[in-house]
Design a protein around this motif. Structure first.
Motif, mmCIF file in Angstrom:
data_model
loop_
_atom_site.group_PDB
_atom_site.id
_atom_site.type_symbol
_atom_site.label_atom_id
_atom_site.label_comp_id
_atom_site.label_asym_id
_atom_site.label_seq_id
_atom_site.Cartn_x
_atom_site.Cartn_y
_atom_site.Cartn_z
ATOM 1 N N ASN A 1 33.837 17.820 71.121
ATOM 2 C CA ASN A 1 35.003 17.265 71.797
ATOM 3 C C ASN A 1 36.075 16.872 70.771
ATOM 4 O O ASN A 1 35.767 16.533 69.633
ATOM 5 C CB ASN A 1 34.590 16.048 72.614
ATOM 6 N N GLU A 2 37.329 16.966 71.196
ATOM 7 C CA GLU A 2 38.493 16.634 70.376
ATOM 8 C C GLU A 2 38.536 17.501 69.112
ATOM 9 O O GLU A 2 38.837 17.032 68.011
ATOM 10 C CB GLU A 2 38.499 15.142 70.005
ATOM 11 N N THR A 3 38.247 18.780 69.302
ATOM 12 C CA THR A 3 38.187 19.711 68.174
ATOM 13 C C THR A 3 38.878 21.022 68.534
ATOM 14 O O THR A 3 38.850 21.454 69.681
ATOM 15 C CB THR A 3 36.719 20.011 67.799
ATOM 16 N N VAL A 4 39.500 21.635 67.536
ATOM 17 C CA VAL A 4 40.080 22.968 67.661
ATOM 18 C C VAL A 4 39.395 23.865 66.642
ATOM 19 O O VAL A 4 39.336 23.532 65.449
ATOM 20 C CB VAL A 4 41.602 22.956 67.423
ATOM 21 N N ILE A 5 38.860 24.997 67.089
ATOM 22 C CA ILE A 5 38.215 25.939 66.180
ATOM 23 C C ILE A 5 38.938 27.286 66.262
ATOM 24 O O ILE A 5 39.481 27.648 67.305
ATOM 25 C CB ILE A 5 36.718 26.130 66.499
ATOM 26 N N THR A 6 38.958 28.018 65.168
ATOM 27 C CA THR A 6 39.584 29.341 65.128
ATOM 28 C C THR A 6 38.515 30.395 65.378
ATOM 29 O O THR A 6 37.487 30.405 64.713
ATOM 30 C CB THR A 6 40.251 29.588 63.777
ATOM 31 N N ILE A 7 38.762 31.276 66.343
ATOM 32 C CA ILE A 7 37.777 32.318 66.659
ATOM 33 C C ILE A 7 38.271 33.724 66.313
ATOM 34 O O ILE A 7 37.499 34.672 66.354
ATOM 35 C CB ILE A 7 37.369 32.268 68.144
ATOM 36 N N TYR A 8 39.553 33.861 65.953
ATOM 37 C CA TYR A 8 40.071 35.195 65.623
ATOM 38 C C TYR A 8 41.274 35.071 64.704
ATOM 39 O O TYR A 8 42.130 34.191 64.886
ATOM 40 C CB TYR A 8 40.499 35.937 66.894
ATOM 41 N N VAL A 9 41.327 35.949 63.710
ATOM 42 C CA VAL A 9 42.497 36.069 62.836
ATOM 43 C C VAL A 9 42.816 37.553 62.683
ATOM 44 O O VAL A 9 41.925 38.362 62.416
ATOM 45 C CB VAL A 9 42.243 35.455 61.444
ATOM 46 N N ASN A 10 44.074 37.909 62.878
ATOM 47 C CA ASN A 10 44.516 39.288 62.720
ATOM 48 C C ASN A 10 44.811 39.531 61.240
ATOM 49 O O ASN A 10 45.869 39.158 60.735
ATOM 50 C CB ASN A 10 45.765 39.542 63.566
ATOM 51 N N ASP A 11 43.848 40.154 60.544
ATOM 52 C CA ASP A 11 44.022 40.335 59.105
ATOM 53 C C ASP A 11 45.166 41.273 58.761
ATOM 54 O O ASP A 11 45.661 41.289 57.636
ATOM 55 C CB ASP A 11 42.733 40.820 58.444
ATOM 56 N N ARG A 12 45.637 42.066 59.725
ATOM 57 C CA ARG A 12 46.745 42.990 59.442
ATOM 58 C C ARG A 12 48.027 42.247 59.108
ATOM 59 O O ARG A 12 48.936 42.807 58.501
ATOM 60 C CB ARG A 12 46.967 43.910 60.640
ATOM 61 N N TRP B 1 53.868 37.416 78.848
ATOM 62 C CA TRP B 1 53.192 38.639 78.430
ATOM 63 C C TRP B 1 52.867 38.549 76.950
ATOM 64 O O TRP B 1 53.718 38.183 76.133
ATOM 65 C CB TRP B 1 54.060 39.854 78.705
ATOM 66 N N ILE B 2 51.608 38.851 76.582
ATOM 67 C CA ILE B 2 51.172 38.840 75.188
ATOM 68 C C ILE B 2 50.584 40.204 74.852
ATOM 69 O O ILE B 2 49.647 40.660 75.516
ATOM 70 C CB ILE B 2 50.086 37.764 74.939
ATOM 71 N N GLU B 3 51.122 40.867 73.836
ATOM 72 C CA GLU B 3 50.545 42.122 73.375
ATOM 73 C C GLU B 3 49.440 41.834 72.362
ATOM 74 O O GLU B 3 49.567 40.939 71.526
ATOM 75 C CB GLU B 3 51.618 43.010 72.744
ATOM 76 N N TRP B 4 48.361 42.610 72.434
ATOM 77 C CA TRP B 4 47.249 42.399 71.508
ATOM 78 C C TRP B 4 47.722 42.478 70.059
ATOM 79 O O TRP B 4 47.299 41.683 69.206
ATOM 80 C CB TRP B 4 46.156 43.445 71.739
ATOM 81 N N ALA B 5 48.607 43.436 69.776
ATOM 82 C CA ALA B 5 49.050 43.656 68.400
ATOM 83 C C ALA B 5 49.881 42.503 67.853
ATOM 84 O O ALA B 5 50.033 42.364 66.636
ATOM 85 C CB ALA B 5 49.857 44.954 68.312
ATOM 86 N N GLU B 6 50.428 41.661 68.738
ATOM 87 C CA GLU B 6 51.272 40.553 68.305
ATOM 88 C C GLU B 6 50.477 39.288 67.990
ATOM 89 O O GLU B 6 51.019 38.333 67.431
ATOM 90 C CB GLU B 6 52.295 40.227 69.391
ATOM 91 N N ILE B 7 49.207 39.270 68.346
ATOM 92 C CA ILE B 7 48.411 38.055 68.188
ATOM 93 C C ILE B 7 48.025 37.875 66.727
ATOM 94 O O ILE B 7 47.450 38.763 66.101
ATOM 95 C CB ILE B 7 47.150 38.117 69.070
#
Length: 260
Positions: free
Chosen positions: A94-105, A24-30
């Motif tokens: 390919n062979e790449t990791v990209i960041t699509i979201y950061v929780n600025d809080r 279980w993952i809470e949105w606020a914890e991400i």
């Protein structure tokens, strides 16, 4: 990346049902969300990685049941600063990791003394609180000029330092306006005054620093609407895009004055 069986999404978070257990993952914890793609002749491995602030993470494969529903709901429950995040996932090399979201809080101080207000996120998949934006480098340089050797050089260390000084960054427009025609940008800014006013009211800063002269009238309108009385509301007149040195030096002087 291990394959999961089923993803279920609601307004609190998401569950990932495996063969023998459920996560279980809470949105606020991400804290952050990354997309990874690793493919070869022998296997395909694509999916999302959900980071927690403490370093733990959960991986979700794009083969899981409910994958499309998860993507459809990310913008509903999270503030995705980059409106092109889906396209960037599709174009991810390919062979790449990209960041699509950061929780600025995660970098929000308990008490915000100085609220720095930008016009809009850059829209190039970088972001201030992701530790990789041009603005972050410029702000870090300004702090170093104003406050000296105690300012960390590492971007992540600086973000924690920025928080410890009770500074926080928000934007007038929550999404990039780079793709918005110039004639329509004033309308977009006008539409976000109420939202910005609520953010100012929530933070109740002592000082406001407006980073873009173009957005200053809307920031002042939002400040008046918020009902918050601040000690100072100043703006950087030079453009960070067109005159980087002047922008950095002007901001450094503002930082120095606030630190007195």
């Amino acid at each position: 990346m291990g394959h999961t069986d089923k993803i279920t999404v609601n307004d609190k978070g998401l569950s990932i049902a495996h063969d023998s257990y459920e996560t279980w993952i809470e949105w606020a914890e991400i804290f952050r969300i990354h997309y990874s793609r690793f493919e070869s002749e022998l296997y395909e491995d694509r999916g999302l990685v959900f980071d927690y602030e403490n370093g733990e993470f959960v991986e979700i494969s794009d083969t899981a049941e409910g994958w499309d529903a998860l993507l459809d709901n990310l913008e509903r429950y999270l503030t995705m600063e980059d409106s092109t995040w889906r396209r960037k996932m599709a174009d991810c090399p390919n062979e790449t990791v990209i960041t699509i979201y950061v929780n600025d809080r995660m970098f929000q101080p308990d008490c915000v003394n100085t609220l720095m207000i930008g016009d809009a996120p850059p829209g190039d998949s970088t972001f201030f609180f992701n530790g990789d934006s041009v603005l972050l480098e410029q702000v870090k340089e300004s702090f170093a000029i104003a406050l000296g050797e105690d300012v960390p050089e590492d971007h992540w260390d600086f973000l924690h330092y920025f928080r410890s000084r009770e500074w926080f960054l928000i934007h007038l427009c929550p999404r990039s306006v780079n793709e918005v025609p110039e004639a329509d940008r004033q309308r977009v800014r006008q539409q976000n005054i109420d939202r910005l006013a609520q953010q100012i009211a929530d933070h109740r800063p002592s000082s406001i620093v407006c980073l873009h002269e173009d957005s200053k009238p809307w920031v002042l309108s939002a400040l008046q609407l918020s009902g918050v009385q601040v000690d100072r509301c100043v703006s950087v007149e030079s453009s960070a895009d067109n005159d980087k040195d002047s922008f950095v030096n002007e901001l450094a002087e503002i930082v120095r004055q606030i630190a007195l």
